[in-house]
Design a protein around this motif. Structure first.
Motif, mmCIF file in Angstrom:
data_model
loop_
_atom_site.group_PDB
_atom_site.id
_atom_site.type_symbol
_atom_site.label_atom_id
_atom_site.label_comp_id
_atom_site.label_asym_id
_atom_site.label_seq_id
_atom_site.Cartn_x
_atom_site.Cartn_y
_atom_site.Cartn_z
ATOM 1 N N ARG A 148 0.447 -1.214 -0.170
ATOM 2 C CA ARG A 148 0.127 0.148 -0.221
ATOM 3 C C ARG A 148 1.045 1.594 -0.534
ATOM 4 O O ARG A 148 0.110 2.279 0.119
ATOM 5 C CB ARG A 148 -0.884 -0.377 0.917
ATOM 6 N N GLY A 149 2.244 0.999 0.051
ATOM 7 C CA GLY A 149 2.830 2.778 -0.273
ATOM 8 C C GLY A 149 3.531 2.829 1.015
ATOM 9 O O GLY A 149 4.256 3.750 1.087
ATOM 10 N N VAL A 150 3.042 1.762 2.260
ATOM 11 C CA VAL A 150 3.315 2.409 3.562
ATOM 12 C C VAL A 150 5.430 2.429 3.546
ATOM 13 O O VAL A 150 5.647 1.065 3.668
ATOM 14 C CB VAL A 150 2.607 1.810 4.588
ATOM 15 N N ARG A 151 5.667 3.217 4.287
ATOM 16 C CA ARG A 151 7.809 2.797 4.303
ATOM 17 C C ARG A 151 7.699 1.770 5.538
ATOM 18 O O ARG A 151 6.846 1.807 6.759
ATOM 19 C CB ARG A 151 8.071 3.556 4.628
ATOM 20 N N VAL A 152 8.459 0.645 5.573
ATOM 21 C CA VAL A 152 8.631 -0.048 7.142
ATOM 22 C C VAL A 152 9.766 -0.545 7.348
ATOM 23 O O VAL A 152 10.569 -0.658 6.421
ATOM 24 C CB VAL A 152 7.175 -1.511 6.359
ATOM 25 N N THR A 153 9.914 -0.057 8.575
ATOM 26 C CA THR A 153 11.580 -0.308 8.895
ATOM 27 C C THR A 153 11.046 -1.433 10.531
ATOM 28 O O THR A 153 10.357 -1.493 11.075
ATOM 29 C CB THR A 153 12.097 1.102 9.563
ATOM 30 N N VAL A 154 11.994 -3.012 10.068
ATOM 31 C CA VAL A 154 12.090 -3.384 11.043
ATOM 32 C C VAL A 154 13.418 -3.330 12.464
ATOM 33 O O VAL A 154 14.568 -3.407 11.185
ATOM 34 C CB VAL A 154 11.637 -4.733 10.432
ATOM 35 N N TYR A 155 12.866 -3.447 13.141
ATOM 36 C CA TYR A 155 14.595 -3.286 13.841
ATOM 37 C C TYR A 155 14.983 -4.638 15.190
ATOM 38 O O TYR A 155 13.926 -5.150 15.614
ATOM 39 C CB TYR A 155 14.272 -1.951 15.287
#
Length: 159
Positions: A148-155
């Motif tokens: 959906r175009g959402v930027r995701v960062t996994v830490y």
């Protein structure tokens, strides 16, 4: 479509400009005191306070598996309390993680992220105390956020 970005670091210190949502998985019994919630509570008091109120009023609100509570903690940061695990112990039905609930919750987080123009930041949700598998969670992030175009960062937290 965006790609998931993986970083070593602390998800309670999101690395991005603009609005940010820190998402995590909560249980459906009102317990808050182990796992990633400790890092959240160490940084902000609001998410725990609001989660406990939400649980206490569950007979009159939407507190249930798959529900999301968004709590603004700073000018540009919200915490998404996502109800994605049944209880806190492994039982006859397996570990507490509930993938369909996490899927539903991530869809709601995606809606909120689109409305706020926010990126989403999270640890490997559902894979710690909830007992889930990342190979089950990652596609849910892609479907509900990245596609959906959402930027995701996994830490990945480095001690």
């Amino acid at each position: 479509m965006t790609e998931i970005r993986y970083l070593q670091g602390d998800a309670t210190c999101p690395q991005a400009a603009g609005n940010k949502i820190v998402a995590h998985v909560c249980n459906d019994i009102g317990a808050w005191g182990a796992g990633f919630v400790l890092a959240i509570s160490a940084r902000w008091s609001g998410p725990e306070v609001e989660y406990r109120k939400w649980h206490a009023g569950r007979s009159e609100n939407d507190f249930a598996l798959g529900a999301v509570q968004l709590v603004q903690v700073e000018s540009y940061i919200w915490v998404a309390n996502m109800i994605g695990q049944r209880g806190i112990h492994t039982g006859s039905k397996g570990p507490p993680v509930r993938y369909p609930a996490i899927d539903t919750a991530l869809a709601a987080v995606g809606d909120a992220a689109k409305m706020l123009g926010a990126s989403v930041h999270l640890p490997r949700i559902g894979c710690g105390l909830a007992g889930g598998k990342w190979e089950e969670i990652e596609p849910l992030l892609v479907k509900n956020l990245c596609d959906r175009g959402v930027r995701v960062t996994v830490y990945d937290f480095k001690k």
